[in-house]
Design an enzyme around this catalytic site. Sequence first.
Site, PDB file in Angstrom:
ATOM      1  N   LYS A 149      70.458  77.134  27.744  1.00 43.62           N
ATOM      2  CA  LYS A 149      70.575  75.639  28.237  1.00 43.62           C
ATOM      3  C   LYS A 149      69.085  74.700  27.877  1.00 43.62           C
ATOM      4  O   LYS A 149      69.150  73.554  28.253  1.00 43.62           O
ATOM      5  CB  LYS A 149      71.005  76.023  29.727  1.00 43.62           C
ATOM      6  CG  LYS A 149      70.880  74.806  30.995  1.00 43.62           C
ATOM      7  CD  LYS A 149      72.124  73.891  30.569  1.00 43.62           C
ATOM      8  CE  LYS A 149      71.788  72.166  31.637  1.00 43.62           C
ATOM      9  NZ  LYS A 149      72.909  71.913  30.960  1.00 43.62           N
TER      10      LYS A 149
ATOM     11  N   PHE B  30      71.795  61.278  18.239  1.00 52.37           N
ATOM     12  CA  PHE B  30      70.342  61.063  19.189  1.00 52.37           C
ATOM     13  C   PHE B  30      68.619  61.198  18.512  1.00 52.37           C
ATOM     14  O   PHE B  30      67.616  61.600  18.428  1.00 52.37           O
ATOM     15  CB  PHE B  30      69.825  62.737  20.151  1.00 52.37           C
ATOM     16  CG  PHE B  30      70.747  63.309  21.683  1.00 52.37           C
ATOM     17  CD1 PHE B  30      71.979  63.241  20.689  1.00 52.37           C
ATOM     18  CD2 PHE B  30      70.296  62.576  22.194  1.00 52.37           C
ATOM     19  CE1 PHE B  30      72.589  62.849  22.306  1.00 52.37           C
ATOM     20  CE2 PHE B  30      70.692  62.689  23.858  1.00 52.37           C
ATOM     21  CZ  PHE B  30      71.606  63.381  23.496  1.00 52.37           C
ATOM     22  N   LEU B  31      68.952  60.268  17.465  1.00 53.42           N
ATOM     23  CA  LEU B  31      67.620  59.835  16.980  1.00 53.42           C
ATOM     24  C   LEU B  31      67.396  58.388  17.658  1.00 53.42           C
ATOM     25  O   LEU B  31      66.670  57.714  16.175  1.00 53.42           O
ATOM     26  CB  LEU B  31      68.140  59.728  15.244  1.00 53.42           C
ATOM     27  CG  LEU B  31      68.556  61.495  14.819  1.00 53.42           C
ATOM     28  CD1 LEU B  31      68.543  61.113  12.545  1.00 53.42           C
ATOM     29  CD2 LEU B  31      67.114  62.060  14.849  1.00 53.42           C
TER      30      LEU B  31
ATOM     31  N   ALA C 287      66.189  55.544  18.802  1.00 50.74           N
ATOM     32  CA  ALA C 287      64.736  54.943  19.239  1.00 50.74           C
ATOM     33  C   ALA C 287      65.444  54.069  20.847  1.00 50.74           C
ATOM     34  O   ALA C 287      66.231  53.254  20.611  1.00 50.74           O
ATOM     35  CB  ALA C 287      63.738  54.623  18.529  1.00 50.74           C
TER      36      ALA C 287
ATOM     37  N   GLY D 187      66.128  59.803  30.338  1.00 48.44           N
ATOM     38  CA  GLY D 187      65.658  59.704  31.826  1.00 48.44           C
ATOM     39  C   GLY D 187      67.588  60.453  32.191  1.00 48.44           C
ATOM     40  O   GLY D 187      67.797  61.133  31.262  1.00 48.44           O
TER      41      GLY D 187
ATOM     42  N   CYS E 200      69.034  65.480  34.087  1.00 50.94           N
ATOM     43  CA  CYS E 200      68.957  66.760  33.207  1.00 50.94           C
ATOM     44  C   CYS E 200      67.538  66.703  32.325  1.00 50.94           C
ATOM     45  O   CYS E 200      66.478  67.720  32.320  1.00 50.94           O
ATOM     46  CB  CYS E 200      69.935  66.954  32.135  1.00 50.94           C
ATOM     47  SG  CYS E 200      71.169  67.049  33.231  1.00 50.94           S
TER      48      CYS E 200
ATOM     49  N   LYS F 198      64.322  66.613  33.583  1.00 49.43           N
ATOM     50  CA  LYS F 198      63.843  67.679  34.732  1.00 49.43           C
ATOM     51  C   LYS F 198      63.561  69.302  33.783  1.00 49.43           C
ATOM     52  O   LYS F 198      62.933  69.749  34.424  1.00 49.43           O
ATOM     53  CB  LYS F 198      64.862  67.308  35.919  1.00 49.43           C
ATOM     54  CG  LYS F 198      65.593  69.038  36.511  1.00 49.43           C
ATOM     55  CD  LYS F 198      66.532  68.462  37.328  1.00 49.43           C
ATOM     56  CE  LYS F 198      68.268  69.272  37.571  1.00 49.43           C
ATOM     57  NZ  LYS F 198      68.040  70.384  37.287  1.00 49.43           N
TER      58      LYS F 198
HETATM   59  C1  UDX Z   1      72.105  65.400  28.994  1.00 52.16           C
HETATM   60  C2  UDX Z   1      72.843  66.258  27.183  1.00 52.16           C
HETATM   61  O1  UDX Z   1      73.411  65.330  26.627  1.00 52.16           O
HETATM   62  C3  UDX Z   1      73.591  67.273  28.365  1.00 52.16           C
HETATM   63  O2  UDX Z   1      74.606  67.953  27.106  1.00 52.16           O
HETATM   64  C4  UDX Z   1      73.608  68.198  29.726  1.00 52.16           C
HETATM   65  O3  UDX Z   1      73.710  69.283  29.819  1.00 52.16           O
HETATM   66  C5  UDX Z   1      73.261  67.146  31.021  1.00 52.16           C
HETATM   67  O4  UDX Z   1      71.801  65.412  30.051  1.00 52.16           O
HETATM   68  P1  UDX Z   1      73.074  63.157  29.891  1.00 52.16           P
HETATM   69  O5  UDX Z   1      72.082  62.998  30.662  1.00 52.16           O
HETATM   70  O6  UDX Z   1      74.071  62.472  30.444  1.00 52.16           O
HETATM   71  O7  UDX Z   1      73.943  64.021  29.029  1.00 52.16           O
HETATM   72  O8  UDX Z   1      72.709  61.973  29.050  1.00 52.16           O
HETATM   73  P2  UDX Z   1      72.812  61.905  26.929  1.00 52.16           P
HETATM   74  O9  UDX Z   1      74.156  60.888  27.002  1.00 52.16           O
HETATM   75  O10 UDX Z   1      72.284  62.850  27.459  1.00 52.16           O
HETATM   76  O11 UDX Z   1      71.567  61.006  26.855  1.00 52.16           O
HETATM   77  C6  UDX Z   1      70.475  61.668  27.729  1.00 52.16           C
HETATM   78  C7  UDX Z   1      69.218  60.290  27.539  1.00 52.16           C
HETATM   79  O12 UDX Z   1      68.712  60.228  26.180  1.00 52.16           O
HETATM   80  C8  UDX Z   1      69.370  58.741  28.045  1.00 52.16           C
HETATM   81  O13 UDX Z   1      68.503  58.166  28.621  1.00 52.16           O
HETATM   82  C9  UDX Z   1      69.674  58.026  26.591  1.00 52.16           C
HETATM   83  O14 UDX Z   1      69.211  56.877  26.884  1.00 52.16           O
HETATM   84  C10 UDX Z   1      68.754  59.249  25.915  1.00 52.16           C
HETATM   85  N1  UDX Z   1      69.169  59.336  24.963  1.00 52.16           N
HETATM   86  C11 UDX Z   1      69.707  59.945  24.057  1.00 52.16           C
HETATM   87  C12 UDX Z   1      67.693  57.996  23.434  1.00 52.16           C
HETATM   88  O15 UDX Z   1      66.952  57.390  24.283  1.00 52.16           O
HETATM   89  N2  UDX Z   1      68.176  58.534  22.259  1.00 52.16           N
HETATM   90  C13 UDX Z   1      69.082  59.119  21.949  1.00 52.16           C
HETATM   91  O16 UDX Z   1      69.426  59.271  20.746  1.00 52.16           O
HETATM   92  C14 UDX Z   1      70.441  59.746  23.086  1.00 52.16           C
END
Ligand code: UDX
Length: 435
Positions: free
Chosen positions: A204, A249-250, A252, A257, A260, A263
Amino acid sequence: MNICVIGAGYVGLITALCFGKKENKVVCVEKNRDKLNMLKNGVPTIFEEGLEELLKESLNTNSVKFTDNLEMGIKSSDILFIAVGTPTKDNWDVDIGQVEAVINLISPYINKYKVVVTKSTVPVGTQKYITSKLLENHVSKEYFDVVSNPEFLREGKAIYDFFYGDKIVIGSESQKAFEVMRKLYEPFKIKMVLTNPETAELIKYTSNALLSVKISFMNEIANLCNKACADIDVIAYALGLDKRISPLFLKAGIGYGGSCFPKDTKALVKMSENYNCSLNIVKATVDVNEKQRVLPVDILLEHYKIIEGKTVAILGLTFKPDTDDIREAPSLYIIEKLLKNKVNIKAYDPMGTKKIKNIFPDITYCDGMYECLENCDAMIICTEWNEFYSIDLCKVKEIMRESVIIDGRNMLDIEKIKEANIKAYYSVGKGNIKN
Ligand code: UDX
């Protein structure tokens, strides 16, 4: 199967409802009276796609029962899910106080074999600790097995993720518990990873940390792009074509925030230090994110040199779009830094205003984006809400005192910015324009 979910927070509620949908009998125990009453009446306590319908359906079919009667919940169930909060302390340690409290509360009611499952994100070694606590509380060894079953739910897509996730992770030392869990998750037809509790617990943290690493890495490259006249979105696209990297997740921006990533990355760093094994990449990821989330204020300072007395519009307050969650949202840190610099702030968000008002009661909240932009000296886009994509830049130029745009989510089209003769436009890795 008969299931008890302890805690009707974000994870507990989704877990209870989704298991209820798969022909299980679920009791969801919640001690907060207000929350309990809302749920009993079919009123969602959080904003989540499809939640209201699923909640109402579960109440109608009686598949999920909400109660504060822990004894009834425990005694009537074969599987107990612990889904209470595990916040990070100021020193980055994980506070498992609520999990400990639950173990003490449930111990007297474990009167026959039950599988005790931790859904909450807990540090490595917690399952062993739970076992020792239960034994200490005189629960007979034959009456329980302990399992780690972390969740990977994205806010806003949690119900979808529960039914169609990529993986189910189950950590235990007991074959009997594995069989129970296998039977429970069988109808979901999702790939299962069966392992020991420590590995499950670490999966996790590793998952959230690796996703955070990707984001911080791209954000650093984006900052380089701005200096080197390169385009981060094109780089991300090209990288994403490589199957070994994946296109996700690429993106920028001004950092991650939510409840999850911030923290869990800190908790992993602290946990590794406790094992005397430093995780430098995760540490750097946290540092990069903390700088990145206030980047718009640094840009503003560079642009104006003195920002005291200026009026700045913040578009988007939530940590990501389609949620009302503001936890660890970059907007919080941006507003804090702007206030320190004595800047007047106007803010607009389609959903997050109510929550942020409790933290910053004295800034001006607006009902729409154009109202927010009126007479401002700059705008900062913090969240990529859909409605911001179609912003009328000619109108922006007209109503702002100075059309200075800091696009923290790279939403706007540079060609359109040029056409509208915007005074200054700053992106995260897609170049800047100054007229
Ligand atoms: C995340 C995980 O995806 C999930 O599997 C876990 O259980 C909890 O945390 P969540 O916090 O709901 O989920 O948001 P997510 O959509 O994953 O985005 C997290 C943060 O990353 C957001 O602030 C988002 O703006 C940022 N982000 C995401 C980016 O800056 N760039 C990206 O390419 C993807």
